[in-house]
Scaffold this active site. Structure first.
Site, mmCIF file in Angstrom:
data_model
loop_
_atom_site.group_PDB
_atom_site.id
_atom_site.type_symbol
_atom_site.label_atom_id
_atom_site.label_comp_id
_atom_site.label_asym_id
_atom_site.label_seq_id
_atom_site.Cartn_x
_atom_site.Cartn_y
_atom_site.Cartn_z
ATOM 1 C CG ASP A 71 -1.952 1.107 1.200
ATOM 2 O OD1 ASP A 71 -1.955 1.897 0.236
ATOM 3 O OD2 ASP A 71 -2.742 1.200 2.148
ATOM 4 C CE LYS A 72 5.156 0.425 -4.837
ATOM 5 N NZ LYS A 72 6.401 0.405 -4.055
ATOM 6 C CG ASN A 117 10.316 -4.538 -6.268
ATOM 7 O OD1 ASN A 117 10.439 -3.320 -6.399
ATOM 8 N ND2 ASN A 117 10.705 -5.186 -5.159
ATOM 9 C CG MET A 119 7.730 -1.886 -7.561
ATOM 10 S SD MET A 119 6.733 -2.280 -9.009
ATOM 11 C CE MET A 119 5.310 -1.240 -8.723
ATOM 12 C CG PHE A 121 11.270 4.624 -3.241
ATOM 13 C CD1 PHE A 121 11.103 3.327 -2.783
ATOM 14 C CD2 PHE A 121 12.300 5.385 -2.688
ATOM 15 C CE1 PHE A 121 11.935 2.799 -1.783
ATOM 16 C CE2 PHE A 121 13.119 4.870 -1.691
ATOM 17 C CZ PHE A 121 12.947 3.574 -1.247
ATOM 18 C CG ASN A 177 13.326 1.729 2.152
ATOM 19 O OD1 ASN A 177 14.449 1.259 2.026
ATOM 20 N ND2 ASN A 177 12.292 1.284 1.463
ATOM 21 C CB SER A 180 14.733 0.546 -2.056
ATOM 22 O OG SER A 180 14.375 0.269 -3.398
ATOM 23 C CG ASN A 182 14.343 -1.494 -7.139
ATOM 24 O OD1 ASN A 182 15.106 -2.150 -7.829
ATOM 25 N ND2 ASN A 182 13.434 -2.058 -6.347
ATOM 26 C CB THR A 183 16.222 4.903 -5.073
ATOM 27 O OG1 THR A 183 14.797 4.786 -5.086
ATOM 28 C CG2 THR A 183 16.597 6.377 -5.143
ATOM 29 C CE LYS A 220 11.944 -3.445 4.310
ATOM 30 N NZ LYS A 220 10.600 -3.406 3.669
ATOM 31 C CG ASN A 249 14.214 -3.365 1.216
ATOM 32 O OD1 ASN A 249 13.491 -3.914 0.383
ATOM 33 N ND2 ASN A 249 14.178 -2.060 1.434
ATOM 34 N N GLY A 274 10.962 -13.039 -1.271
ATOM 35 C CA GLY A 274 10.305 -14.330 -1.190
ATOM 36 C C GLY A 274 11.192 -15.407 -0.598
ATOM 37 C CE1 TYR A 324 4.510 -7.429 -2.596
ATOM 38 C CE2 TYR A 324 4.723 -5.346 -1.463
ATOM 39 C CZ TYR A 324 4.419 -6.065 -2.599
ATOM 40 O OH TYR A 324 4.020 -5.412 -3.742
ATOM 41 C CB THR A 325 7.119 -12.230 -1.547
ATOM 42 O OG1 THR A 325 7.813 -11.054 -1.978
ATOM 43 C CG2 THR A 325 7.113 -13.252 -2.678
#
Length: 366
Positions: A71-72, A117, A119, A121, A177, A180, A182-183, A220, A249, A274, A324-325
């Site tokens: 739920d971003k 993923n 994504m 952020f 956080n 991640s 991905n940033t 995290k 993470n 996962g 989550y996963t």
């Protein structure tokens, strides 16, 4: 069983991100129907008082939380709470809206019960989320905050502080956080020097924005940190009086996979989550517990797929766990299954409450 046998195979025929949007919207619609949410919570949650946990000054009805990323934008707190979660962590929220990375950016690895993923952020920004976070609720809500992609690394402390200022009055706890993948450059902020500056800035901003109460602050971290860096973060957490650490993470590693190596490589960059993360996340948790003892609340995440995984994390020192996963693969009855499994473990071992099981592995090894 119905979800795994009939619903999941059908949903897995379609693009993961599109399915997520559809399923989340359907859940919010269903739980908004008068008379649905309260019975759902009773059926899908836990009524076992032995599973109640008190952590960083908050009473959790059970130790099972939903990790950030689902739920971003804090759109479905009530609906997700009706599934029985002890807490919902929303976000990651950034100081300004950002679209995230290009699609496709979410991939399933069914043979491994895993996701990849990147994504990035994607969210509508903290100011947009505040309107929903203000609403009354009966679910514990943590707010996960991150650095905006356009913000230079040297300006990260101020960027995190702006997020904290906006959401602290409406958050039951804050999670920083810095992990991640991905940033670009974000994980560099896990160095003790950078992380200390960020945490001090966030603590100050949260205290100024919410003077009536001390909002618990967590960080995290990534599973890919060297052991020495994990120790350093544990030491920093104790020195700063941090309330908790979320371990962990997603990982950039591609080990322990059954999926074809070339097929995984074609997916490109991204964080793996996962079941393949189970072993490393547990290792990180145990190392943190050995470093910080019971002085810092540990929240386990990464590779928690069933009640045995949750039980192992609690015995290793986690007060709370996040999924989550596992939730994607197990479906909406997951919390009920995890709680029933934990209750069964208490029955089997004769432990009187889940709190008494926290860190029990240390006693067994002594």
């Amino acid at each position: 069983m119905l979800y795994r046998v009939l619903i999941r195979p059908f949903l897995f025929l379609f693009d993961p991100e599109s399915v997520h949007r559809f399923a989340f919207a359907a859940l919010r619609f269903l739980m908004a129907i008068p008379g649905v949410a309260a019975p759902a919570r009773r059926v899908l949650g836990s009524d076992d008082p032995r599973l109640r946990v008190r952590a960083f000054g908050i009473d959790f009805p059970n130790p099972i939380g939903l990790a950030a990323g689902f739920d971003k934008d804090a759109e479905g707190i009530g609906a997700l709470g009706a599934l029985g979660f002890g807490a919902i962590e929303v976000g990651t929220l950034t100081s300004r809206a950002q679209p995230g990375n290009d699609r496709p950016r979410l991939f399933r690895l069914p043979a491994d019960s895993a996701l990849v993923n990147r994504m990035g952020f994607n969210n509508a920004g903290v100011d947009d989320a505040v309107a929903r976070l203000r609403r009354r609720r009966n679910t514990i809500v943590g707010v996960n905050i991150g650095k905006a992609k356009v913000t230079p690394l040297q300006e990260a402390p101020a960027d995190y502080a702006r997020c904290a200022t906006a959401v602290a009055p409406f958050a039951d706890y804050l999670a920083v956080n810095v992990s991640s993948p991905n940033t670009p450059g974000l994980r560099d902020l896990q160095s003790v020097e950078s992380l200390e500056t960020i945490l001090v800035a966030v603590r100050g901003a949260a205290d100024a924005a919410c003077p009536a109460r001390r909002v618990p602050l967590l960080v995290k971290i990534a599973p890919d940190l060297a052991d020495e860096d994990i120790d350093d973060i544990g030491d920093l957490a104790r020195r700063l009086g941090l309330d908790g650490i979320i371990a962990t993470n997603t990982t950039i590693a591609r080990t322990n996979l059954s999926t074809d190596v070339d097929a995984v490589a074609r997916l490109g960059a991204g964080g793996l989550s996962g079941a393949p993360l189970r072993e490393r996340s547990l290792e990180v948790l145990r190392r943190l517990r050995a470093r910080v003892g019971s002085h810092i609340v540990l929240v386990a995440a990464g590779g928690i797929m069933d009640s045995r995984d949750a039980w192992d994390r609690i015995r290793a020192g986690a007060s709370l766990v996040q999924v989550y996963t596992g939730f994607i693969y197990a479906g909406p009855a997951m919390v009920r299954g995890l709680c029933r499994g934990l209750s069964a473990e208490l029955d089997r071992t004769g432990v009187t409450s889940i709190t008494d099981a926290i860190g029990a592995d240390e006693v067994d090894q002594a």
